[in-house]
Design a protein around this motif. Structure first.
Motif, short mmCIF file in Angstrom:
data_model
loop_
_atom_site.label_atom_id
_atom_site.label_comp_id
_atom_site.label_asym_id
_atom_site.label_seq_id
_atom_site.Cartn_x
_atom_site.Cartn_y
_atom_site.Cartn_z
N ARG A 179 -14.71 18.86 -37.45
CA ARG A 179 -15.48 19.80 -38.27
C ARG A 179 -14.56 20.68 -39.12
NH1 ARG A 179 -17.76 21.07 -41.73
NH2 ARG A 179 -19.37 22.66 -42.00
N LEU A 180 -13.44 21.14 -38.55
CA LEU A 180 -12.51 21.98 -39.30
C LEU A 180 -11.86 21.20 -40.43
CD1 LEU A 180 -10.87 23.90 -36.32
CD2 LEU A 180 -12.34 24.88 -38.10
N TYR A 181 -11.54 19.95 -40.18
CA TYR A 181 -10.96 19.12 -41.23
C TYR A 181 -11.96 18.92 -42.38
CZ TYR A 181 -9.10 15.03 -43.63
OH TYR A 181 -8.63 14.17 -44.59
N LEU A 182 -13.22 18.65 -42.03
CA LEU A 182 -14.24 18.48 -43.06
C LEU A 182 -14.50 19.79 -43.82
CD1 LEU A 182 -16.80 16.23 -41.15
CD2 LEU A 182 -15.23 15.54 -42.99
N ALA A 183 -14.26 20.91 -43.13
CA ALA A 183 -14.45 22.21 -43.78
C ALA A 183 -13.28 22.58 -44.68
CB ALA A 183 -14.66 23.28 -42.72
N GLY A 184 -12.22 21.77 -44.65
CA GLY A 184 -11.10 22.01 -45.55
C GLY A 184 -9.85 22.57 -44.92
N LEU A 185 -9.78 22.62 -43.59
CA LEU A 185 -8.58 23.14 -42.95
C LEU A 185 -7.49 22.07 -42.96
CD1 LEU A 185 -7.50 25.61 -41.24
CD2 LEU A 185 -7.95 24.17 -39.24
N THR B 244 -6.32 29.90 -42.98
CA THR B 244 -6.69 30.03 -41.57
C THR B 244 -5.82 29.13 -40.69
OG1 THR B 244 -8.98 30.56 -42.13
CG2 THR B 244 -8.57 29.73 -39.91
N LEU B 245 -5.46 29.67 -39.54
CA LEU B 245 -4.79 28.90 -38.50
C LEU B 245 -5.76 28.75 -37.33
CD1 LEU B 245 -1.52 30.89 -38.84
CD2 LEU B 245 -1.55 28.40 -38.99
N LEU C 229 -14.98 27.93 -43.24
CA LEU C 229 -13.70 28.62 -43.29
C LEU C 229 -13.81 29.88 -44.13
CD1 LEU C 229 -11.01 25.82 -43.84
CD2 LEU C 229 -11.55 27.04 -41.74
N VAL C 230 -13.15 30.93 -43.69
CA VAL C 230 -13.08 32.15 -44.50
C VAL C 230 -11.92 32.06 -45.48
CG1 VAL C 230 -14.16 33.62 -42.77
CG2 VAL C 230 -11.68 33.29 -42.70
#
Length: 312
Positions: A292-298, A275-276, A270-271
């Motif tokens: 993957r996005l959830y694990l990345a912190g989204l 982010t949406l 994530l930048v």
């Protein structure tokens, strides 16, 4: 056992049976896609009796007052008389204006409705052939920019509608069912936030509309679009996407094949937590991206997804 009636046909079903399954198993063709109350392809009208509706909020009050229900969300609990959606009576007429192949497996249909249709990027319609074959498809067009209603059909696998669409000719009639909004849209309040658009296959169609709507409204934050395809020949909008990326410095585009996906996901970062992410495609692809996005912190409430469920 409760009885179902459609026209002159009457038959018994087990109490608690899913209404969509009970109709289709008896040979009453009711189209469906998501089975989650989102696509609205399975609209039926209850003339007499009332099913148990597990998602009453999915339809507008006026629709429910007229007896419309989503068959996939209803269980038969008493005798029920049903009318199926009749595209000639309940739909909107349109004609095929253009049809061409964007890739070896993606067919583009451009339809001209008999009257202007008000819609937003990311919405979808049920398309009906004159023979009564139906399937919901996302709109790839924008009402402010495009004369036609545009749809991208995945013809990689056999399907009743896609097989029929291969034979359509310019000028032939087609019917349009209910216009419905899914999870995908563009909100002007997002204008400064990073926006990720992740599409698998023809899941690119609604995100192509959302992307152009964001750019039309002057989105200021960075936009990243990722298109996942089976192989490089299936990145069917690459020329148009590359042209947009050259015109808008805040837009970047990534093309990923199925073989490259695991490595791509492993490197995804994530930048910004602002982010949406908008996702669209087959269930496995959407699930892999979401995880993957959830694990990345989204945060989960910053992820919107529409899933294309294959029709059995």
């Amino acid at each position: 056992m409760p009885e179902l009636r459609v026209g002159e046909r009457v038959w018994s079903v087990d109490a608690g049976s899913n209404l969509l399954d009970a109709l289709n198993q008896a040979g009453v063709a009711v189209p469906y896609s998501c089975r989650a109350g989102s696509c609205h392809a399975c609209l039926v009208r209850c003339v007499q009796g009332e099913p148990q509706d597990n998602q009453p909020e999915a339809l507008a009050f006026a629709q429910r007052e007229h007896g419309w229900r989503l068959a996939c969300q209803c269980q038969v609990s008493e005798d029920l008389q049903v009318e199926v959606f009749d595209p000639r009576r309940d739909g909107l007429s349109a004609t095929v204006a253009e049809r061409d192949w964007l890739s070896p497996t993606v067919l583009r249909l451009r339809l001209l409705p008999e009257r202007a249709l008000r819609y937003n990027a990311g919405q979808h319609l049920v398309l009906w052939t004159e023979q009564g074959v139906a399937r919901p498809y996302s709109l790839a067009s924008l009402p402010e920019e495009d004369r036609y209603l545009e749809f991208h059909l995945d013809c990689r696998q056999p399907g009743a509608f896609s097989d029929a669409a291969r034979l359509l000719e310019v000028g032939e009639p087609i019917r349009l069912g209910e216009l419905r909004g899914g999870a995908l849209h563009y909100d002007p309040d997002w204008h400064a936030r990073p926006l990720w658009l992740l599409a698998a296959g023809t899941g690119l169609a609604p995100l192509w509309g959302v992307l152009r709507e964001a750019l039309r409204q002057g989105h200021e934050g960075p936009i990243r679009l990722v298109h996942l395809a089976h192989d490089a020949t299936e990145h069917y909008l690459a020329p148009a996407l590359d042209e947009l990326a050259a015109r808008f410095p805040n837009l970047s585009v990534d093309y990923v094949t199925g073989a490259e996906l695991p490595d791509f996901l492993a490197k995804l970062r994530l930048v910004s937590r602002q982010t949406l992410a908008l996702l669209c495609g087959a269930p496995a692809s959407v699930e892999a991206w979401s995880k993957r996005l959830y694990l990345a912190g989204l945060p989960r409430n910053q992820l919107l997804a529409d899933v294309f469920v294959p029709h059995a």
